[in-house]
Design an enzyme around this catalytic site. Structure first.
Site, PDB file in Angstrom:
ATOM      1  N   SER A 133       0.851  -1.181   0.000  1.00 31.48           N
ATOM      2  CA  SER A 133       0.000   0.000   0.000  1.00 31.48           C
ATOM      3  C   SER A 133       0.891   1.237   0.000  1.00 31.48           C
ATOM      4  CB  SER A 133      -0.882  -0.041   1.254  1.00 31.48           C
ATOM      5  OG  SER A 133      -1.625   1.134   1.373  1.00 31.48           O
ATOM      6  N   LYS A 159      -1.100  -0.833  -4.405  1.00 27.65           N
ATOM      7  CA  LYS A 159      -2.322  -0.102  -4.043  1.00 27.65           C
ATOM      8  C   LYS A 159      -1.929   1.343  -3.802  1.00 27.65           C
ATOM      9  CE  LYS A 159      -4.765   0.052   0.393  1.00 27.65           C
ATOM     10  NZ  LYS A 159      -5.573  -0.699   1.368  1.00 27.65           N
ATOM     11  N   LYS A 161      -2.995   5.015  -2.434  1.00 27.06           N
ATOM     12  CA  LYS A 161      -3.941   5.795  -1.655  1.00 27.06           C
ATOM     13  C   LYS A 161      -4.354   6.998  -2.504  1.00 27.06           C
ATOM     14  CE  LYS A 161      -4.116   3.715   2.327  1.00 27.06           C
ATOM     15  NZ  LYS A 161      -5.403   3.226   2.826  1.00 27.06           N
ATOM     16  N   ASP A 186      -7.257   3.095  -3.110  1.00 26.62           N
ATOM     17  CA  ASP A 186      -8.006   3.107  -1.851  1.00 26.62           C
ATOM     18  C   ASP A 186      -8.282   4.550  -1.465  1.00 26.62           C
ATOM     19  OD1 ASP A 186      -9.098   2.725   0.629  1.00 26.62           O
ATOM     20  OD2 ASP A 186      -7.279   1.922   1.566  1.00 26.62           O
ATOM     21  N   GLU A 211     -11.293   1.037  -3.758  1.00 29.13           N
ATOM     22  CA  GLU A 211     -11.683   0.632  -2.407  1.00 29.13           C
ATOM     23  C   GLU A 211     -12.299   1.796  -1.649  1.00 29.13           C
ATOM     24  OE1 GLU A 211      -8.329  -1.045  -0.352  1.00 29.13           O
ATOM     25  OE2 GLU A 211      -9.385  -1.148   1.556  1.00 29.13           O
ATOM     26  N   ASP A 236     -14.224  -1.764   2.517  1.00 35.02           N
ATOM     27  CA  ASP A 236     -13.399  -2.043   3.696  1.00 35.02           C
ATOM     28  C   ASP A 236     -14.151  -1.510   4.922  1.00 35.02           C
ATOM     29  OD1 ASP A 236     -11.496  -2.134   5.707  1.00 35.02           O
ATOM     30  OD2 ASP A 236     -10.183  -0.622   4.866  1.00 35.02           O
ATOM     31  N   LYS A 260     -10.308  -7.003   7.465  1.00 30.45           N
ATOM     32  CA  LYS A 260      -9.293  -6.729   8.487  1.00 30.45           C
ATOM     33  C   LYS A 260      -9.838  -7.280   9.793  1.00 30.45           C
ATOM     34  CE  LYS A 260      -7.614  -2.412   6.513  1.00 30.45           C
ATOM     35  NZ  LYS A 260      -8.031  -1.007   6.378  1.00 30.45           N
ATOM     36  N   GLY A 288      -4.522  -4.620   5.894  1.00 32.25           N
ATOM     37  CA  GLY A 288      -3.517  -4.423   6.932  1.00 32.25           C
ATOM     38  C   GLY A 288      -3.696  -3.073   7.574  1.00 32.25           C
TER      39      GLY A 288
HETATM   40  O1  NPG Z   1       0.147  -2.600   4.660  1.00 32.45           O
HETATM   41  O2  NPG Z   1      -0.598  -2.614   6.705  1.00 32.45           O
HETATM   42  C1  NPG Z   1      -0.496  -2.106   5.581  1.00 32.45           C
HETATM   43  C2  NPG Z   1      -1.182  -0.800   5.324  1.00 32.45           C
HETATM   44  C3  NPG Z   1      -2.372  -0.986   4.450  1.00 32.45           C
HETATM   45  O3  NPG Z   1      -3.237   1.009   3.536  1.00 32.45           O
HETATM   46  C4  NPG Z   1      -3.233   0.231   4.462  1.00 32.45           C
HETATM   47  N1  NPG Z   1      -3.947   0.411   5.560  1.00 32.45           N
HETATM   48  O4  NPG Z   1      -6.863   2.287   5.060  1.00 32.45           O
HETATM   49  O5  NPG Z   1      -6.419   0.244   4.731  1.00 32.45           O
HETATM   50  C5  NPG Z   1      -6.111   1.342   5.177  1.00 32.45           C
HETATM   51  C6  NPG Z   1      -4.743   1.555   5.775  1.00 32.45           C
HETATM   52  C7  NPG Z   1      -4.714   1.893   7.249  1.00 32.45           C
HETATM   53  C8  NPG Z   1      -3.511   1.934   7.899  1.00 32.45           C
HETATM   54  C9  NPG Z   1      -5.851   2.159   7.952  1.00 32.45           C
HETATM   55  C10 NPG Z   1      -3.445   2.241   9.251  1.00 32.45           C
HETATM   56  C11 NPG Z   1      -5.776   2.508   9.305  1.00 32.45           C
HETATM   57  C12 NPG Z   1      -4.565   2.518   9.932  1.00 32.45           C
END
Ligand code: NPG
Length: 373
Positions: A133, A159, A161, A186, A211, A236, A260, A288
């Site tokens: 990500s 991915k 953001k 995302d 997403e 999500d 998650k 994650g």
């Molecule tokens: O690889 O753990 C990872 C990060 C993946 O983008 C990611 N997580 O919105 O999904 C999300 C985001 C996130 C991270 C959300 C930390 C909340 C806290």
């Protein structure tokens, strides 16, 4: 399993580089761990709540208080992971707090009987494909540099953001530079229904999906958007339970689900979401939340389930932390190995954990309790 006590431990762990999303810029992670002391084994849980309530209503101080004051007093004297759902049901919400306790109880239980998380959940793979990500950057050249590095390391998909003002241009730049890679975006709820035409500008780039474009409660909006775009919708934040997943799928609000466990109340509910999705023929993938090696171990077990057919956000330790709290998870030939030892299958490095610890509280559990209050 009888528990004699529970340790609530807070650490602060720096990220290798800032991680910017539409809701926050994280430079470090404050993590709450739950360590349960059972008769035969101890178990570890990791709470995914972040410092401030910007991703969801939960936040790390609140989660610690809920666990201490409302969940631990409800632990049955003879506890098993499946008993926690009913025991915690009177406490509304706080899925991240509940998940952390469940993860620890399940770890202790499984270590006690010598079974791995993956075997318990029903995993069918011993290595899983993983993506990465990539946060919002200051410029497109900076983004392209990061993506170049991740692809060179062997990540199976990227991915990005996105948020208003950082969406079509970065996607176009990554597509033009890297061609036919697996690419998804995302939005973390950053758009509204009024952005439908703008989001359709992403359609030509043949993304795996977009997403969570709209607010989490807007299932109907996602269903309408899904029929207006050719890009599939993945949810999500909206998928708070197996019931919510079933509703979203029945409504046509999404055709992919990001699960998650730490956000939906634990691995048992995550498994139910997986099962509902599989029954609908809908692929899921393991999300994650920048977990340390402890949370990552359990996520890898989840990613090994048969319905997890898309690469997860279960990157190697060094994508997040220069020093993880377990032996580092590494990417080998684009794959991550699913731990196979008892419970989580990994141990915390206690000296590392101690050095990062900011607070530690031990809650002794009275042995005569019934578990209801
Ligand atoms: O690889 O753990 C990872 C990060 C993946 O983008 C990611 N997580 O919105 O999904 C999300 C985001 C996130 C991270 C959300 C930390 C909340 C806290």
């Amino acid at each position: 399993m009888r528990l004699s006590g529970v340790e609530l431990r807070r650490i602060r762990i720096p990220l290798v580089s800032p991680f910017r999303t539409s809701f926050a810029t994280e430079t470090e992670r404050e993590v709450l761990f739950v360590r349960v002391l059972g008769e035969d084994a101890e178990g570890w849980g990791e709470c995914v709540a972040i410092t401030e309530p910007l991703y969801s209503p939960e936040y790390v101080d609140g989660a610690e208080q809920v666990i201490r004051d409302f969940l631990l007093p409800r632990l049955p004297a003879d506890v098993t992971a499946p008993a926690l759902g009913p025991a915690f049901a009177p406490v509304k919400g706080h899925a991240m707090a509940k998940a952390a306790v469940e993860m620890a109880v399940l770890d202790a239980e499984l270590r006690g009987v010598g079974m791995s998380y993956a075997a318990y959940l029903g995993g069918i793979r011993d290595r899983v494909s993983t993506g990465v990500s990539v946060g919002i950057m200051d410029s497109i050249p900076e983004l392209l540099d990061h993506v170049t590095g991740y692809l060179a390391e062997g990540y199976a998909r990227i991915k990005l953001k996105i948020q208003p003002g950082w969406d079509v241009d970065p996607v176009r730049a990554v597509r033009e530079r890297f061609g036919d890679i697996l690419l998804q975006v995302d939005a973390n709820t950053a758009y509204t229904r009024a952005d439908t035409r703008h989001l359709a500008d992403l359609d030509p780039f043949e993304l795996l999906f977009i997403e969570q474009p709209l607010p989490e409660e807007d299932l109907l909006g996602h269903a309408t958007l899904a029929s207006a775009l050719t890009t599939p919708i993945c949810l999500d934040e909206s998928i708070v339970s197996a019931q919510a997943a079933a509703d979203a799928l029945s409504l046509g609000a999404c055709s992919v689900i990001n699960v998650k466990a730490g956000r939906v109340g634990g691995y048992l509910e995550a498994r139910r979401i997986h099962d509902v999705s599989m029954a609908h023929g809908v692929p899921v993938w393991c999300g994650g939340m920048l977990e340390t090696g402890l949370g990552r171990a359990a996520n890898l077990a989840f990613a090994a389930l048969p319905g997890c057919t898309l690469p997860g956000d279960v990157s190697a330790s060094d994508r997040y932390y220069s020093q993880d709290v377990t032996e580092p998870f590494r990417l080998v030939d684009g794959l991550m190995t699913v731990p196979s030892g008892p419970g989580l299958g990994v141990e915390p490095l206690m000296d590392v954990l101690d050095a990062m610890t900011e607070s530690k509280r031990f809650v002794r559990l009275p042995q005569s309790r019934t578990g209801s209050s």
